[in-house]
Design a protein around this motif. Structure first.
Motif, PDB file in Angstrom:
ATOM      1  N   LEU A   2       0.841  -1.120   0.057  1.00 61.66           N
ATOM      2  CA  LEU A   2      -0.166   0.073  -0.159  1.00 61.66           C
ATOM      3  C   LEU A   2       0.724   1.286   0.101  1.00 61.66           C
ATOM      4  CD1 LEU A   2      -2.855  -1.064   2.775  1.00 61.66           C
ATOM      5  CD2 LEU A   2      -2.879  -1.212   0.243  1.00 61.66           C
ATOM      6  N   ASN A   3       0.394   2.324  -0.595  1.00 67.45           N
ATOM      7  CA  ASN A   3       1.201   3.664  -0.493  1.00 67.45           C
ATOM      8  C   ASN A   3       0.135   4.666   0.033  1.00 67.45           C
ATOM      9  OD1 ASN A   3      -0.505   4.906  -2.656  1.00 67.45           O
ATOM     10  ND2 ASN A   3       0.758   3.739  -4.178  1.00 67.45           N
ATOM     11  N   SER A   4       0.636   5.778   0.587  1.00 71.83           N
ATOM     12  CA  SER A   4       0.101   6.727   1.320  1.00 71.83           C
ATOM     13  C   SER A   4      -1.262   7.406   0.580  1.00 71.83           C
ATOM     14  CB  SER A   4       0.799   7.836   1.625  1.00 71.83           C
ATOM     15  OG  SER A   4       1.286   8.405   0.630  1.00 71.83           O
ATOM     16  N   GLU A   5      -1.133   7.340  -0.809  1.00 72.94           N
ATOM     17  CA  GLU A   5      -2.415   7.847  -1.824  1.00 72.94           C
ATOM     18  C   GLU A   5      -3.690   7.067  -1.573  1.00 72.94           C
ATOM     19  OE1 GLU A   5      -1.369   9.445  -5.437  1.00 72.94           O
ATOM     20  OE2 GLU A   5       0.097  10.617  -4.715  1.00 72.94           O
ATOM     21  N   TYR A   6      -3.093   5.569  -1.808  1.00 71.49           N
ATOM     22  CA  TYR A   6      -4.197   4.560  -1.722  1.00 71.49           C
ATOM     23  C   TYR A   6      -4.939   4.706  -0.205  1.00 71.49           C
ATOM     24  CZ  TYR A   6      -6.788   0.413  -2.090  1.00 71.49           C
ATOM     25  OH  TYR A   6      -7.657  -0.604  -2.159  1.00 71.49           O
ATOM     26  N   ILE A   7      -4.207   4.899   0.785  1.00 73.94           N
ATOM     27  CA  ILE A   7      -4.529   4.845   2.243  1.00 73.94           C
ATOM     28  C   ILE A   7      -5.385   5.836   2.290  1.00 73.94           C
ATOM     29  CG2 ILE A   7      -4.105   4.790   4.508  1.00 73.94           C
ATOM     30  CD1 ILE A   7      -1.683   3.253   3.950  1.00 73.94           C
ATOM     31  N   VAL A   8      -5.091   7.013   1.796  1.00 77.90           N
ATOM     32  CA  VAL A   8      -6.052   8.227   2.033  1.00 77.90           C
ATOM     33  C   VAL A   8      -7.287   7.909   1.466  1.00 77.90           C
ATOM     34  CG1 VAL A   8      -6.297  10.743   1.473  1.00 77.90           C
ATOM     35  CG2 VAL A   8      -4.121  10.016   2.394  1.00 77.90           C
ATOM     36  N   GLY A   9      -7.223   7.517   0.083  1.00 77.12           N
ATOM     37  CA  GLY A   9      -8.565   7.156  -0.721  1.00 77.12           C
ATOM     38  C   GLY A   9      -9.317   6.268   0.019  1.00 77.12           C
ATOM     39  N   LEU A  10      -8.602   5.314   0.501  1.00 72.83           N
ATOM     40  CA  LEU A  10      -9.482   4.117   1.106  1.00 72.83           C
ATOM     41  C   LEU A  10     -10.101   4.956   2.530  1.00 72.83           C
ATOM     42  CD1 LEU A  10     -10.033   1.011   1.462  1.00 72.83           C
ATOM     43  CD2 LEU A  10      -8.161   1.086   2.830  1.00 72.83           C
ATOM     44  N   VAL A  11      -9.416   5.571   3.355  1.00 73.92           N
ATOM     45  CA  VAL A  11      -9.946   6.295   4.402  1.00 73.92           C
ATOM     46  C   VAL A  11     -11.090   7.099   4.397  1.00 73.92           C
ATOM     47  CG1 VAL A  11      -9.522   7.693   6.756  1.00 73.92           C
ATOM     48  CG2 VAL A  11      -8.119   5.641   5.803  1.00 73.92           C
ATOM     49  N   ASP A  12     -10.883   8.098   3.081  1.00 71.02           N
ATOM     50  CA  ASP A  12     -11.933   8.828   2.676  1.00 71.02           C
ATOM     51  C   ASP A  12     -13.289   8.379   2.304  1.00 71.02           C
ATOM     52  OD1 ASP A  12     -10.840  11.471   2.743  1.00 71.02           O
ATOM     53  OD2 ASP A  12     -10.083  11.413   0.654  1.00 71.02           O
ATOM     54  N   GLY A  13     -13.062   7.177   1.869  1.00 67.75           N
ATOM     55  CA  GLY A  13     -14.291   6.365   1.411  1.00 67.75           C
ATOM     56  C   GLY A  13     -14.962   5.383   2.348  1.00 67.75           C
ATOM     57  N   GLU A  14     -14.130   4.690   3.240  1.00 63.25           N
ATOM     58  CA  GLU A  14     -14.325   3.518   4.173  1.00 63.25           C
ATOM     59  C   GLU A  14     -13.938   4.043   5.747  1.00 63.25           C
ATOM     60  OE1 GLU A  14     -16.643   1.568   2.857  1.00 63.25           O
ATOM     61  OE2 GLU A  14     -16.154   1.950   0.915  1.00 63.25           O
TER      62      GLU A  14
END
Length: 140
Positions: A2-14
């Motif tokens: 995982l990278n930071s951008e993916y994690i931010v998107g995941l947290v934004d959504g879920e």
């Protein structure tokens, strides 16, 4: 990985930054409890993703969450509620990589502020607890 951008998107959504406040009844000689939780909840099929998230942050736990509703699947929740782990890992990550959703940005800022108040033991005073509750109701 995982990278930071993916994690931010995941947290934004879920994901969620949440606060629970329990105040003692007048008859009890207990202090108020303020519980801070950062979590990401996903369908059971995505358990490997939550395990990667846990590995990325190096803290937190994963919990099963059963759902008995028709047409719903069981879920898993990656959760960090240890105040030191929140202060040392989760807060610095989201300060460096803020959520993109305006709602999550606001929730994170309030969450961070409430953690600071709790670390300063403000929740043990009437004024401090009232301040925390006022901030909490501003969260999504």
């Amino acid at each position: 990985m995982l990278n930071s951008e993916y994690i931010v998107g995941l947290v934004d959504g879920e994901g969620s930054f949440s606060i629970h406040v329990w105040t003692p009844r007048a008859s009890l000689k207990r202090r108020a409890l303020v519980e801070l939780r950062f979590y990401v909840k996903l369908n059971e099929r995505d358990l490997p993703l939550l395990k990667e998230l846990q590995q990325f942050f190096g803290c937190g736990k994963i919990y099963a969450q059963k759902d008995k509703r028709p047409n719903h699947r069981d879920c898993y929740r990656y959760e960090v509620f240890n105040r030191q782990e929140l202060a040392d890992t989760i807060i610095p990550f989201f300060e460096k990589h803020p959520p993109r959703s305006l709602t999550k940005q606001k929730d994170f800022k309030i969450f961070r502020h409430i953690l600071e108040l709790v670390q300063a033991k403000e929740h043990f005073t009437k004024t401090g607890l009232e301040n925390i509750q006022t901030l909490k109701i501003q969260m999504h």
